[in-house]
Design an enzyme around this catalytic site. Structure first.
Site, mmCIF file in Angstrom:
data_model
loop_
_atom_site.group_PDB
_atom_site.id
_atom_site.type_symbol
_atom_site.label_atom_id
_atom_site.label_comp_id
_atom_site.label_asym_id
_atom_site.label_seq_id
_atom_site.Cartn_x
_atom_site.Cartn_y
_atom_site.Cartn_z
ATOM 1 N N GLY A 9 -0.882 5.925 -13.522
ATOM 2 C CA GLY A 9 -0.094 5.518 -12.356
ATOM 3 C C GLY A 9 -0.302 4.045 -12.054
ATOM 4 N N GLY A 11 0.903 2.306 -9.610
ATOM 5 C CA GLY A 11 1.336 2.022 -8.238
ATOM 6 C C GLY A 11 0.311 1.157 -7.527
ATOM 7 N N SER A 12 0.236 1.307 -6.200
ATOM 8 C CA SER A 12 -0.609 0.419 -5.395
ATOM 9 C C SER A 12 -2.091 0.533 -5.770
ATOM 10 C CB SER A 12 -0.437 0.747 -3.914
ATOM 11 O OG SER A 12 0.924 0.721 -3.585
ATOM 12 N N ASN A 105 -5.040 11.148 -1.365
ATOM 13 C CA ASN A 105 -5.335 11.375 0.045
ATOM 14 C C ASN A 105 -5.138 12.867 0.364
ATOM 15 O OD1 ASN A 105 -6.101 10.509 2.544
ATOM 16 N ND2 ASN A 105 -4.088 9.706 3.117
ATOM 17 N N ARG A 133 3.000 -2.162 -2.873
ATOM 18 C CA ARG A 133 3.797 -2.816 -3.917
ATOM 19 C C ARG A 133 4.857 -3.684 -3.264
ATOM 20 N NH1 ARG A 133 5.419 1.722 -8.350
ATOM 21 N NH2 ARG A 133 5.492 3.260 -6.699
ATOM 22 N N LYS A 184 -11.066 12.660 7.122
ATOM 23 C CA LYS A 184 -9.906 11.761 6.991
ATOM 24 C C LYS A 184 -8.618 12.554 7.181
ATOM 25 C CE LYS A 184 -8.037 7.784 4.913
ATOM 26 N NZ LYS A 184 -7.305 7.826 3.657
ATOM 27 N N ASN A 192 -0.824 10.507 12.208
ATOM 28 C CA ASN A 192 0.381 10.165 11.443
ATOM 29 C C ASN A 192 1.659 10.905 11.870
ATOM 30 O OD1 ASN A 192 -1.714 8.827 10.239
ATOM 31 N ND2 ASN A 192 -1.156 9.317 8.152
HETATM 32 N N1 NDP Z 1 -1.787 2.568 -1.128
HETATM 33 C C1 NDP Z 1 -2.859 2.651 -0.383
HETATM 34 O O1 NDP Z 1 -3.212 1.684 0.315
HETATM 35 C C2 NDP Z 1 -3.688 3.897 -0.336
HETATM 36 C C3 NDP Z 1 -3.322 5.038 -1.016
HETATM 37 N N2 NDP Z 1 -4.116 6.161 -0.972
HETATM 38 C C4 NDP Z 1 -3.722 7.361 -1.694
HETATM 39 O O2 NDP Z 1 -3.717 7.079 -3.100
HETATM 40 C C5 NDP Z 1 -2.723 7.874 -3.754
HETATM 41 C C6 NDP Z 1 -1.820 6.935 -4.552
HETATM 42 O O3 NDP Z 1 -1.108 6.160 -3.611
HETATM 43 P P1 NDP Z 1 -0.335 4.816 -3.976
HETATM 44 O O4 NDP Z 1 -1.094 4.035 -4.983
HETATM 45 O O5 NDP Z 1 -0.011 4.170 -2.685
HETATM 46 O O6 NDP Z 1 0.991 5.422 -4.629
HETATM 47 P P2 NDP Z 1 2.183 4.680 -5.384
HETATM 48 O O7 NDP Z 1 3.412 5.436 -5.085
HETATM 49 O O8 NDP Z 1 2.143 3.222 -5.112
HETATM 50 O O9 NDP Z 1 1.797 4.884 -6.911
HETATM 51 C C7 NDP Z 1 1.854 6.114 -7.568
HETATM 52 C C8 NDP Z 1 2.125 5.838 -9.030
HETATM 53 O O10 NDP Z 1 2.005 7.065 -9.745
HETATM 54 C C9 NDP Z 1 2.929 6.989 -10.804
HETATM 55 N N3 NDP Z 1 3.195 8.304 -11.382
HETATM 56 C C10 NDP Z 1 3.634 9.434 -10.772
HETATM 57 N N4 NDP Z 1 3.777 10.425 -11.658
HETATM 58 C C11 NDP Z 1 3.420 9.918 -12.865
HETATM 59 C C12 NDP Z 1 3.358 10.449 -14.181
HETATM 60 N N5 NDP Z 1 3.701 11.719 -14.447
HETATM 61 N N6 NDP Z 1 2.946 9.652 -15.185
HETATM 62 C C13 NDP Z 1 2.606 8.360 -14.941
HETATM 63 N N7 NDP Z 1 2.648 7.788 -13.719
HETATM 64 C C14 NDP Z 1 3.048 8.564 -12.694
HETATM 65 C C15 NDP Z 1 4.168 6.368 -10.182
HETATM 66 O O11 NDP Z 1 4.959 5.867 -11.235
HETATM 67 P P3 NDP Z 1 6.399 5.171 -11.055
HETATM 68 O O12 NDP Z 1 6.072 3.766 -10.605
HETATM 69 O O13 NDP Z 1 6.953 5.232 -12.409
HETATM 70 O O14 NDP Z 1 7.136 5.972 -10.018
HETATM 71 C C16 NDP Z 1 3.528 5.288 -9.316
HETATM 72 O O15 NDP Z 1 3.399 4.085 -10.018
HETATM 73 C C17 NDP Z 1 -1.985 8.634 -2.640
HETATM 74 O O16 NDP Z 1 -2.491 9.929 -2.518
HETATM 75 C C18 NDP Z 1 -2.301 7.815 -1.397
HETATM 76 O O17 NDP Z 1 -2.263 8.584 -0.185
HETATM 77 C C19 NDP Z 1 -5.294 6.184 -0.285
HETATM 78 C C20 NDP Z 1 -5.728 5.070 0.397
HETATM 79 C C21 NDP Z 1 -4.933 3.862 0.450
HETATM 80 C C1 KPL Z 2 -4.541 4.308 9.807
HETATM 81 C C2 KPL Z 2 -4.679 5.783 9.589
HETATM 82 C C3 KPL Z 2 -6.136 6.153 9.827
HETATM 83 C C4 KPL Z 2 -3.863 6.544 10.574
HETATM 84 O O1 KPL Z 2 -4.033 7.909 10.419
HETATM 85 C C5 KPL Z 2 -4.290 6.138 8.191
HETATM 86 O O2 KPL Z 2 -5.145 6.435 7.374
HETATM 87 C C6 KPL Z 2 -2.877 6.200 7.738
HETATM 88 O O3 KPL Z 2 -2.028 5.522 8.291
HETATM 89 O O4 KPL Z 2 -2.635 6.942 6.777
#
Ligand code: NDP
Ligand code: KPL
Length: 305
Positions: A9, A11-12, A105, A133, A184, A192
């Site tokens: 993945g 992503g972020s 999460n 992102r 959490k 939320n």
């Molecule tokens: N962002 C944050 O600040 C925080 C996030 N989290 C948790 O972390 C987890 C990830 O979040 P986040 O990074 O924001 O998510 P994003 O949506 O930014 O990234 C998820 C990534 O997973 C990829 N993906 C999904 N399915 C597949 C697959 N089958 N094969 C390969 N890649 C795949 C997506 O690909 P594609 O780009 O191709 O769609 C995407 O790039 C979540 O549970 C979130 O709640 C926790 C704390 C902070």
């Molecule tokens: C800031 C906080 C704690 C609010 O629940 C959070 O984790 C979220 O936005 O997902």
């Protein structure tokens, strides 16, 4: 020679981890969903991490899920609703003693992943780091934080924690990771959904004090019932502190809905309600909140799972 970090993945959070590990000189491979995504990634030349306004490109090698080669260490950085299916696709490539780090999460997805790959060690993580992102393959490091990692069934810390130290990823091995994840989850359930339903920033919930207090009481009851008394301690106090400390922010669920993105409701409020009913615990306000949120999501054309 360090074990290669496979990051599933881009992503972020996947990018935030992959770029810092690569910057520390550690071997990293990015796993993308298909050939089209890999082609687009290669055209971009790598992952860009933006820190304090400075953008830096890291040419982390990419591959697809069905590339060949064993995986020893896998960072699962998908959303909770994608994690199980994504890991299932990779199962044939996992080494017999593979280790997975699950960054999702909420709760529920971790057990689903672990059941798919019973031979692997699954390490759960809970992170307060923040990233988003602002373009494909480009991530802004928005909030410094901390990541707790732990294995509920095996207290020994893995040796690759040294890699996290080398990469400057603030972390701690936790022997009570489930308590951290439940705490959490409870915070997210109390804040939320209400920010979505009241269309407000976290601070707006200061005007809904009674509603928040009622939810915290029910969430505390749930945490006690499912064997997490430590996660229930002073919950309302902490929820109020977080509301105040993040008053100017929009919650992650608010942002998902505002950007027409699928939410992780099933792994947050949905999981809380499912576990409550499994324990035959009647939590009317939590259930009503779930129903209101589902209706709201449907009204906005979003899925409720
Ligand atoms: N962002 C944050 O600040 C925080 C996030 N989290 C948790 O972390 C987890 C990830 O979040 P986040 O990074 O924001 O998510 P994003 O949506 O930014 O990234 C998820 C990534 O997973 C990829 N993906 C999904 N399915 C597949 C697959 N089958 N094969 C390969 N890649 C795949 C997506 O690909 P594609 O780009 O191709 O769609 C995407 O790039 C979540 O549970 C979130 O709640 C926790 C704390 C902070
Ligand atoms: C800031 C906080 C704690 C609010 O629940 C959070 O984790 C979220 O936005 O997902």
């Amino acid at each position: 020679m360090s074990t290669t970090w496979h990051v599933l993945g881009a992503g972020s959070l996947g990018t935030l981890w992959a770029t810092r590990l690569a910057r520390a000189g550690l071997p990293v491979k990015l796993i993308l969903r298909d050939a089209a995504r890999l082609q687009a990634y290669r055209a971009a030349g790598g992952l860009t991490l933006v820190e304090q306004g400075e953008a830096q490109l890291y040419a982390v090698p990419g591959e697809t899920v069905d590339s060949i080669g064993p995986i020893q260490l896998l960072l699962v950085a998908c959303k909770a609703y994608d994690a199980e299916a994504a890991v299932a696709q990779l199962a044939p490539r996992l080494a017999p003693d593979a280790e997975l780090i699950l960054l999702q999460n909420g709760l529920g997805s971790q057990d689903a992943v672990a059941a798919r790959v019973p031979q692997a060690r699954c390490i759960f993580a809970s992170s307060t780091e923040g990233a988003f992102r602002d373009d494909d393959w480009r991530v802004v490091f928005a909030g410094h934080g901390f990541t707790w990692l732990g294995d509920a069934s095996h207290p020994t810390p893995p040796i690759w924690l040294d890699d996290l130290s080398a990469a400057g990823i603030p972390h701690e091995w936790s022997t009570d990771i489930l308590t951290r994840l439940w705490r959490k989850l409870a915070l997210n359930c109390a804040i939320n959904p209400l920010t979505v339903l009241h269309d407000c920033r976290n601070g707006g919930l200061q005007h809904h004090h009674c509603e928040v207090a009622t939810l915290c009481a029910e969430l505390s009851e749930l945490l006690q019932r499912c064997g997490q008394p430590a996660a229930a301690q002073n919950l309302q106090e902490e929820v109020e502190r977080v509301i105040q400390a993040t008053a100017a922010n929009y919650s992650s669920m608010y942002q998902d809905v505002a950007n027409q993105r699928r939410t992780e409701i099933s792994y947050l409020l949905g999981h809380a309600c499912t576990v409550a009913s499994r324990h035959q615990l009647v939590l009317p306000h939590l259930n009503q909140l779930q129903q209101r949120l589902i209706t709201h999501l449907h009204t906005h054309g979003l899925p409720s799972d």
